[in-house]
Scaffold this motif. Structure first.
Motif, mmCIF file in Angstrom:
data_model
loop_
_atom_site.group_PDB
_atom_site.id
_atom_site.type_symbol
_atom_site.label_atom_id
_atom_site.label_comp_id
_atom_site.label_asym_id
_atom_site.label_seq_id
_atom_site.Cartn_x
_atom_site.Cartn_y
_atom_site.Cartn_z
ATOM 1 N N LYS A 24 0.809 -1.211 0.000
ATOM 2 C CA LYS A 24 0.000 0.000 0.000
ATOM 3 C C LYS A 24 0.844 1.264 0.000
ATOM 4 N N ASN A 25 2.118 1.189 0.390
ATOM 5 C CA ASN A 25 2.967 2.367 0.352
ATOM 6 C C ASN A 25 3.480 2.658 -1.058
ATOM 7 N N ASP A 26 3.440 1.667 -1.935
ATOM 8 C CA ASP A 26 3.958 1.809 -3.287
ATOM 9 C C ASP A 26 2.867 1.925 -4.334
ATOM 10 N N LEU A 27 1.683 1.425 -4.049
ATOM 11 C CA LEU A 27 0.600 1.391 -5.010
ATOM 12 C C LEU A 27 -0.586 2.216 -4.540
ATOM 13 N N GLY A 28 -1.225 2.878 -5.509
ATOM 14 C CA GLY A 28 -2.496 3.530 -5.242
ATOM 15 C C GLY A 28 -3.615 2.707 -5.854
ATOM 16 N N ALA A 29 -4.845 3.159 -5.673
ATOM 17 C CA ALA A 29 -6.006 2.456 -6.221
ATOM 18 C C ALA A 29 -6.999 3.464 -6.764
ATOM 19 N N TRP A 30 -7.462 3.210 -7.974
ATOM 20 C CA TRP A 30 -8.478 4.047 -8.605
ATOM 21 C C TRP A 30 -9.738 3.208 -8.804
ATOM 22 N N TYR A 31 -10.873 3.703 -8.296
ATOM 23 C CA TYR A 31 -12.167 3.068 -8.479
ATOM 24 C C TYR A 31 -12.985 3.969 -9.398
ATOM 25 N N MET A 32 -13.435 3.427 -10.541
ATOM 26 C CA MET A 32 -13.936 4.284 -11.606
ATOM 27 C C MET A 32 -15.281 3.789 -12.144
ATOM 28 N N TYR A 33 -16.156 4.736 -12.415
ATOM 29 C CA TYR A 33 -17.428 4.461 -13.089
ATOM 30 C C TYR A 33 -17.484 5.292 -14.356
ATOM 31 N N PHE A 34 -17.808 4.653 -15.488
ATOM 32 C CA PHE A 34 -17.944 5.346 -16.760
ATOM 33 C C PHE A 34 -19.325 5.059 -17.343
ATOM 34 N N GLY A 35 -20.056 6.115 -17.652
ATOM 35 C CA GLY A 35 -21.347 5.976 -18.316
ATOM 36 C C GLY A 35 -21.308 6.638 -19.683
ATOM 37 N N ASN A 36 -21.816 5.945 -20.680
ATOM 38 C CA ASN A 36 -21.927 6.505 -22.025
ATOM 39 C C ASN A 36 -23.286 6.086 -22.566
ATOM 40 N N ASN A 37 -24.283 6.942 -22.368
ATOM 41 C CA ASN A 37 -25.672 6.565 -22.575
ATOM 42 C C ASN A 37 -26.287 7.327 -23.743
ATOM 43 N N LYS A 38 -26.882 6.579 -24.662
ATOM 44 C CA LYS A 38 -27.523 7.171 -25.827
ATOM 45 C C LYS A 38 -28.746 7.988 -25.399
ATOM 46 N N ILE A 39 -28.820 9.237 -25.911
ATOM 47 C CA ILE A 39 -29.994 10.079 -25.711
ATOM 48 C C ILE A 39 -30.911 9.974 -26.925
ATOM 49 N N SER A 40 -30.320 9.873 -28.090
ATOM 50 C CA SER A 40 -31.031 9.672 -29.347
ATOM 51 C C SER A 40 -30.124 8.863 -30.254
ATOM 52 N N LYS A 41 -30.500 8.695 -31.513
ATOM 53 C CA LYS A 41 -29.688 7.893 -32.427
ATOM 54 C C LYS A 41 -28.285 8.454 -32.581
ATOM 55 N N LYS A 42 -28.134 9.781 -32.511
ATOM 56 C CA LYS A 42 -26.839 10.428 -32.722
ATOM 57 C C LYS A 42 -26.207 10.976 -31.447
ATOM 58 N N LEU A 43 -27.024 11.353 -30.453
ATOM 59 C CA LEU A 43 -26.517 12.024 -29.247
ATOM 60 C C LEU A 43 -26.265 11.034 -28.118
ATOM 61 N N ASN A 44 -25.215 11.314 -27.320
ATOM 62 C CA ASN A 44 -24.930 10.500 -26.141
ATOM 63 C C ASN A 44 -24.581 11.389 -24.959
ATOM 64 N N PHE A 45 -24.849 10.870 -23.766
ATOM 65 C CA PHE A 45 -24.554 11.556 -22.508
ATOM 66 C C PHE A 45 -23.404 10.828 -21.820
ATOM 67 N N HIS A 46 -22.274 11.519 -21.668
ATOM 68 C CA HIS A 46 -21.117 10.938 -20.991
ATOM 69 C C HIS A 46 -21.121 11.364 -19.527
ATOM 70 N N ASN A 47 -20.862 10.404 -18.623
ATOM 71 C CA ASN A 47 -20.809 10.702 -17.186
ATOM 72 C C ASN A 47 -19.833 9.747 -16.537
ATOM 73 N N GLU A 48 -19.000 10.272 -15.653
ATOM 74 C CA GLU A 48 -18.011 9.418 -14.982
ATOM 75 C C GLU A 48 -17.647 9.967 -13.619
ATOM 76 N N ILE A 49 -17.277 9.059 -12.743
ATOM 77 C CA ILE A 49 -16.768 9.393 -11.412
ATOM 78 C C ILE A 49 -15.534 8.527 -11.171
ATOM 79 N N GLN A 50 -14.446 9.158 -10.751
ATOM 80 C CA GLN A 50 -13.231 8.428 -10.413
ATOM 81 C C GLN A 50 -12.809 8.795 -8.993
ATOM 82 N N TYR A 51 -12.675 7.766 -8.167
ATOM 83 C CA TYR A 51 -12.262 7.942 -6.771
ATOM 84 C C TYR A 51 -10.853 7.368 -6.653
#
Length: 225
Positions: A24-51
């Motif tokens: 734990k003194n040498d390594l960190g940890a990233w916990y990540m959520y990625f959302g890429n959700n279609k709003i219409s045929k052409k449009l998408n909503f990107h959303n993410e959280i990284q801890y």
């Protein structure tokens, strides 16, 4: 086969947790959520959280929240996106924990290619970074390769290997900011969800730092189109 894959992936997470506990003194940890959700045929909503943590959990290094609206120039490909990011950082300075915030506007272009089993993604991103006492602009180039292992395609219940490299360049001096190299195993849960666990090494200011990364990807559309 499904039970075997679950056991493999559970073992991967157990191994990652063990490594973090041992180093734990040498390594960190990233916990990540990625959302890429279609709003219409052409449009998408990107959303993410990284801890992001300096250790396994509890010693926060950075909290990153990013969102944006994208548009596909061709069917399900060649996506242009404009977004905003909020970044809370808690670095150590001279052994003391500090805190600062950053507001970020970004523009990006993503294109995907497929060659047999090889699924390649290129991302070009320009960032305008509003720091507490400074303003900087940065360019990032990211290339990712996903290779299914037990199936020919990235279909549900597929175990896959994932690698990427990303370079960060300032638009002023010094030009080089950092470089990230990543390798992982992933599992396709269903057509809209997958999960990955892997290791990323970052070079910044001539220093190397390793990060265990666990990411969840959600592509559930908001439309039936």
């Amino acid at each position: 086969m499904g039970n075997k894959l679950r056991k493999v992936f559970l073992g991967l997470f157990t191994m990652a947790a063990t490594v973090l506990q041992a180093q734990k003194n040498d390594l960190g940890a990233w916990y990540m959520y990625f959302g890429n959700n279609k709003i219409s045929k052409k449009l998408n909503f990107h959303n993410e959280i990284q801890y992001r943590n300096f250790d396994a959990i509890g010693d926060l290094e950075q909290l990153l929240i990013r969102t944006g609206i994208g548009y596909d120039l061709t069917e399900n490909n060649n996506n242009v996106l404009v977004g905003y990011g909020f970044i809370l950082s808690r670095p150590y300075v001279n052994g003391e924990k500090t805190e600062n915030t950053e507001h970020r506007i970004f523009q990006q272009y993503i294109t995907k290619q497929k060659f047999g089993r090889f699924n390649i993604q290129h991302r070009y991103r320009l960032e305008e970074r509003f720091l507490e006492d400074d303003f900087r602009m940065r360019f990032r180039y990211y290339v990712n390769l996903n290779i299914p292992i037990n199936n020919k395609e990235m279909v549900p219940k597929t175990l896959y290997a994932s690698v990427y490299n990303e370079i960060f360049l300032h638009l002023d001096s010094p030009v080089f900011d950092r470089n990230r190299v990543y390798g992982a195993l992933g599992y396709v849960i269903n057509k809209n969800m997958r999960i990955e666990a892997g290791y990323m090494n970052q070079i910044q200011e001539n220093k190397n730092r390793g990060q265990i990364q666990i990411g969840f990807y959600n592509n559930i559309p908001f439309t039936k189109d």
